[in-house]
Design a protein around this motif. Sequence first.
Motif, PDB file in Angstrom:
ATOM      1  N   UNK A   1       0.851  -1.184   0.000  1.00  0.00           N
ATOM      2  CA  UNK A   1       0.000   0.000   0.000  1.00  0.00           C
ATOM      3  C   UNK A   1       0.883   1.228   0.000  1.00  0.00           C
ATOM      4  N   UNK A   2       0.687   2.112  -0.980  1.00  0.00           N
ATOM      5  CA  UNK A   2       1.527   3.302  -1.124  1.00  0.00           C
ATOM      6  C   UNK A   2       0.666   4.544  -0.917  1.00  0.00           C
ATOM      7  N   UNK A   3       1.148   5.436  -0.070  1.00  0.00           N
ATOM      8  CA  UNK A   3       0.459   6.695   0.183  1.00  0.00           C
ATOM      9  C   UNK A   3       1.422   7.852  -0.023  1.00  0.00           C
ATOM     10  N   UNK A   4       0.900   9.010  -0.403  1.00  0.00           N
ATOM     11  CA  UNK A   4       1.770  10.175  -0.560  1.00  0.00           C
ATOM     12  C   UNK A   4       1.829  11.010   0.717  1.00  0.00           C
ATOM     13  N   UNK A   5       1.337  10.438   1.801  1.00  0.00           N
ATOM     14  CA  UNK A   5       1.383  11.125   3.085  1.00  0.00           C
ATOM     15  C   UNK A   5       2.725  10.878   3.778  1.00  0.00           C
ATOM     16  N   UNK A   6       2.973  11.622   4.842  1.00  0.00           N
ATOM     17  CA  UNK A   6       4.235  11.511   5.568  1.00  0.00           C
ATOM     18  C   UNK A   6       4.203  10.339   6.549  1.00  0.00           C
ATOM     19  N   UNK A   7       5.381   9.894   6.921  1.00  0.00           N
ATOM     20  CA  UNK A   7       5.522   8.809   7.889  1.00  0.00           C
ATOM     21  C   UNK A   7       4.833   9.188   9.202  1.00  0.00           C
ATOM     22  N   UNK A   8       4.981  10.436   9.636  1.00  0.00           N
ATOM     23  CA  UNK A   8       4.366  10.895  10.895  1.00  0.00           C
ATOM     24  C   UNK A   8       2.850  10.753  10.881  1.00  0.00           C
ATOM     25  N   UNK A   9       2.249  10.875   9.728  1.00  0.00           N
ATOM     26  CA  UNK A   9       0.797  10.741   9.603  1.00  0.00           C
ATOM     27  C   UNK A   9       0.381   9.269   9.481  1.00  0.00           C
ATOM     28  N   UNK A  10       1.156   8.489   8.762  1.00  0.00           N
ATOM     29  CA  UNK A  10       0.763   7.123   8.415  1.00  0.00           C
ATOM     30  C   UNK A  10       1.076   6.108   9.516  1.00  0.00           C
ATOM     31  N   UNK A  11       2.217   6.226  10.149  1.00  0.00           N
ATOM     32  CA  UNK A  11       2.641   5.239  11.154  1.00  0.00           C
ATOM     33  C   UNK A  11       1.606   5.043  12.259  1.00  0.00           C
ATOM     34  N   UNK A  12       1.078   6.113  12.891  1.00  0.00           N
ATOM     35  CA  UNK A  12       0.060   5.891  13.932  1.00  0.00           C
ATOM     36  C   UNK A  12      -1.202   5.221  13.382  1.00  0.00           C
ATOM     37  N   UNK A  13      -1.557   5.549  12.148  1.00  0.00           N
ATOM     38  CA  UNK A  13      -2.732   4.948  11.523  1.00  0.00           C
ATOM     39  C   UNK A  13      -2.525   3.443  11.340  1.00  0.00           C
ATOM     40  N   UNK A  14      -1.370   3.067  10.811  1.00  0.00           N
ATOM     41  CA  UNK A  14      -1.055   1.646  10.588  1.00  0.00           C
ATOM     42  C   UNK A  14      -1.028   0.910  11.927  1.00  0.00           C
ATOM     43  N   UNK A  15      -0.405   1.515  12.930  1.00  0.00           N
ATOM     44  CA  UNK A  15      -0.342   0.896  14.259  1.00  0.00           C
ATOM     45  C   UNK A  15      -1.737   0.672  14.831  1.00  0.00           C
ATOM     46  N   UNK A  16      -2.618   1.647  14.634  1.00  0.00           N
ATOM     47  CA  UNK A  16      -3.997   1.549  15.146  1.00  0.00           C
ATOM     48  C   UNK A  16      -4.778   0.441  14.434  1.00  0.00           C
ATOM     49  N   UNK A  17      -4.522   0.255  13.141  1.00  0.00           N
ATOM     50  CA  UNK A  17      -5.225  -0.784  12.368  1.00  0.00           C
ATOM     51  C   UNK A  17      -4.808  -2.180  12.816  1.00  0.00           C
ATOM     52  N   UNK A  18      -3.583  -2.327  13.289  1.00  0.00           N
ATOM     53  CA  UNK A  18      -3.120  -3.599  13.836  1.00  0.00           C
ATOM     54  C   UNK A  18      -3.236  -4.766  12.877  1.00  0.00           C
ATOM     55  N   UNK A  19      -3.926  -5.814  13.324  1.00  0.00           N
ATOM     56  CA  UNK A  19      -4.033  -7.066  12.564  1.00  0.00           C
ATOM     57  C   UNK A  19      -4.847  -6.921  11.286  1.00  0.00           C
TER      58      UNK A  19
END
Length: 188
Positions: free
Chosen positions: A113-131
């Motif tokens: 999955x590729x996004x044009x957003x920054x790591x600071x924005x995406x990392x917490x989102x990915x962590x929250x999505x979890x499994x």
Amino acid sequence: TGLVVAALTIFYGQKVAEFIGIPSWASIYFQIALVVLLPPLLSKFFEKKVVGKKAGTLAGLTYIQGERPERPQPGAVTIVEFWATWCPPCVKSIPHLNDIYNKYKGQGLDVVGVTNETVDKVKPFVDKMGADFTYAVACDPSSANGSSYPVQGIPAAFLVGHDGTVVWQGHPNSPALEEAIEDALRAA
């Protein structure tokens, strides 16, 4: 592009309505119909298809999760999906893509999955999505891969076959994606 089409439709819609004899009180309804119907029709006409063409290598990505091999990997079947954290249809498609990834990864499917957003924005989102979000995720804040994968709206998915050719493109929730994956895996 859509805003330009809408503006031109409104401007010329009234002139067309007058020309074909639609009363002035009804011309607004005619213009609304044009604004609603014309852009989707025109976007299909101008849609950039890459099916059958060699897929570009994803470059300059910062990975949030997943291995960092060259993608698409030579010999693998890969889904390259473009998405964003702020996009409700994108967020809705993540668990579906995750299920597809888990179902077919043992047969050689790779998903990024590729996004044009920054790591600071995406990392917490990915962590929250979890499994619900276990496939590879990468950031491309400069949109450096746009010429290889002409994304006109998100979410957008491109299925790359084992030979490096794009074999399918469309919405990641499309039932046709899974059929294309099975065909690509059989061809591998």
